[in-house]
Design a protein around this motif. Sequence first.
Motif, PDB file in Angstrom:
ATOM      1  N   ASN A 152      -2.024   8.574   3.629  1.00  0.00           N
ATOM      2  CA  ASN A 152      -3.366   8.914   3.150  1.00  0.00           C
ATOM      3  C   ASN A 152      -3.435  10.369   2.689  1.00  0.00           C
ATOM      4  O   ASN A 152      -4.137  10.693   1.721  1.00  0.00           O
ATOM      5  CB  ASN A 152      -4.405   8.641   4.230  1.00  0.00           C
ATOM      6  CG  ASN A 152      -4.607   7.167   4.479  1.00  0.00           C
ATOM      7  OD1 ASN A 152      -4.117   6.312   3.746  1.00  0.00           O
ATOM      8  ND2 ASN A 152      -5.313   6.843   5.542  1.00  0.00           N
TER       9      ASN A 152
ATOM     10  N   ASP B 283      -2.048  10.434  -0.734  1.00  0.00           N
ATOM     11  CA  ASP B 283      -3.039   9.859  -1.643  1.00  0.00           C
ATOM     12  C   ASP B 283      -4.147  10.864  -1.948  1.00  0.00           C
ATOM     13  O   ASP B 283      -4.551  11.032  -3.103  1.00  0.00           O
ATOM     14  CB  ASP B 283      -3.609   8.591  -1.020  1.00  0.00           C
ATOM     15  CG  ASP B 283      -4.460   7.791  -1.991  1.00  0.00           C
ATOM     16  OD1 ASP B 283      -4.071   7.646  -3.162  1.00  0.00           O
ATOM     17  OD2 ASP B 283      -5.523   7.298  -1.557  1.00  0.00           O
TER      18      ASP B 283
ATOM     19  N   SER C  75       1.789   6.579  -6.968  1.00  0.00           N
ATOM     20  CA  SER C  75       0.696   7.414  -7.502  1.00  0.00           C
ATOM     21  C   SER C  75       0.930   8.892  -7.246  1.00  0.00           C
ATOM     22  O   SER C  75       0.531   9.732  -8.043  1.00  0.00           O
ATOM     23  CB  SER C  75      -0.641   7.007  -6.870  1.00  0.00           C
ATOM     24  OG  SER C  75      -1.004   5.719  -7.268  1.00  0.00           O
ATOM     25  N   ALA C  76       1.582   9.193  -6.125  1.00  0.00           N
ATOM     26  CA  ALA C  76       1.852  10.587  -5.765  1.00  0.00           C
ATOM     27  C   ALA C  76       3.114  11.117  -6.443  1.00  0.00           C
ATOM     28  O   ALA C  76       3.433  12.303  -6.322  1.00  0.00           O
ATOM     29  CB  ALA C  76       1.983  10.727  -4.252  1.00  0.00           C
TER      30      ALA C  76
ATOM     31  N   THR D   5       0.845  -1.201   0.000  1.00  0.00           N
ATOM     32  CA  THR D   5       0.000   0.000   0.000  1.00  0.00           C
ATOM     33  C   THR D   5       0.876   1.245   0.000  1.00  0.00           C
ATOM     34  O   THR D   5       0.622   2.196  -0.747  1.00  0.00           O
ATOM     35  CB  THR D   5      -0.941  -0.009   1.217  1.00  0.00           C
ATOM     36  OG1 THR D   5      -1.769  -1.176   1.155  1.00  0.00           O
ATOM     37  CG2 THR D   5      -1.810   1.231   1.257  1.00  0.00           C
TER      38      THR D   5
ATOM     39  N   ILE E 123       0.868   4.063  -2.985  1.00  0.00           N
ATOM     40  CA  ILE E 123       0.545   5.470  -2.715  1.00  0.00           C
ATOM     41  C   ILE E 123       1.691   6.368  -3.143  1.00  0.00           C
ATOM     42  O   ILE E 123       1.477   7.388  -3.806  1.00  0.00           O
ATOM     43  CB  ILE E 123       0.185   5.681  -1.230  1.00  0.00           C
ATOM     44  CG1 ILE E 123      -1.162   5.029  -0.920  1.00  0.00           C
ATOM     45  CG2 ILE E 123       0.153   7.171  -0.877  1.00  0.00           C
ATOM     46  CD1 ILE E 123      -1.519   4.982   0.561  1.00  0.00           C
TER      47      ILE E 123
ATOM     48  N   THR F 288      -4.900  12.418  -5.617  1.00  0.00           N
ATOM     49  CA  THR F 288      -6.248  12.232  -6.199  1.00  0.00           C
ATOM     50  C   THR F 288      -6.846  13.581  -6.571  1.00  0.00           C
ATOM     51  O   THR F 288      -7.401  13.749  -7.663  1.00  0.00           O
ATOM     52  CB  THR F 288      -7.166  11.470  -5.214  1.00  0.00           C
ATOM     53  OG1 THR F 288      -6.597  10.194  -4.954  1.00  0.00           O
ATOM     54  CG2 THR F 288      -8.552  11.312  -5.770  1.00  0.00           C
TER      55      THR F 288
END
Length: 140
Positions: free
Chosen positions: A126, A129, A110-111, A103, A107, A133
């Motif tokens: 988080n 994330d 993606s970041a 995880t 994250i 997003t």
Amino acid sequence: MISSGVAGPLGVLHLPRLWQKASLEAVGKLHPDYPGCGKGYDQMVLDGLGIDREEFLAYIKSSKPSYVQLESWVLSKKGGSLDQAAVKKLNDAIKGYIHDDGTRASICSSAGRPDDGSIKDAVNLNNLDDWATFYSAELK
């Protein structure tokens, strides 16, 4: 999104975020990647406060409370005060939760941040994330 690391006047971490997500979902405005009330921190907060999930969601949907109104409702369910030892235990659990390596790597990827292992806690992962997003959905 409000960070899980934020508490309102009652001192309960993640409660403002749970209120925000559940409120947005109740009016059909929550981003589809987010649960209005998930099984992780959301359920930890409800369990830590001794609040029934379905009752909480029904209250959010029917009353559309402000955050202050939500805290007043929580207090009314708890006889006017919270067990501070239980709040501390809950907050410590939230601050101490660590995502698994997969995880964390996902994250960070993606970041657009190298996964050097320096960020381990779920609150900050988080946050990364959420920001990624938001950037992808709103600014690109």
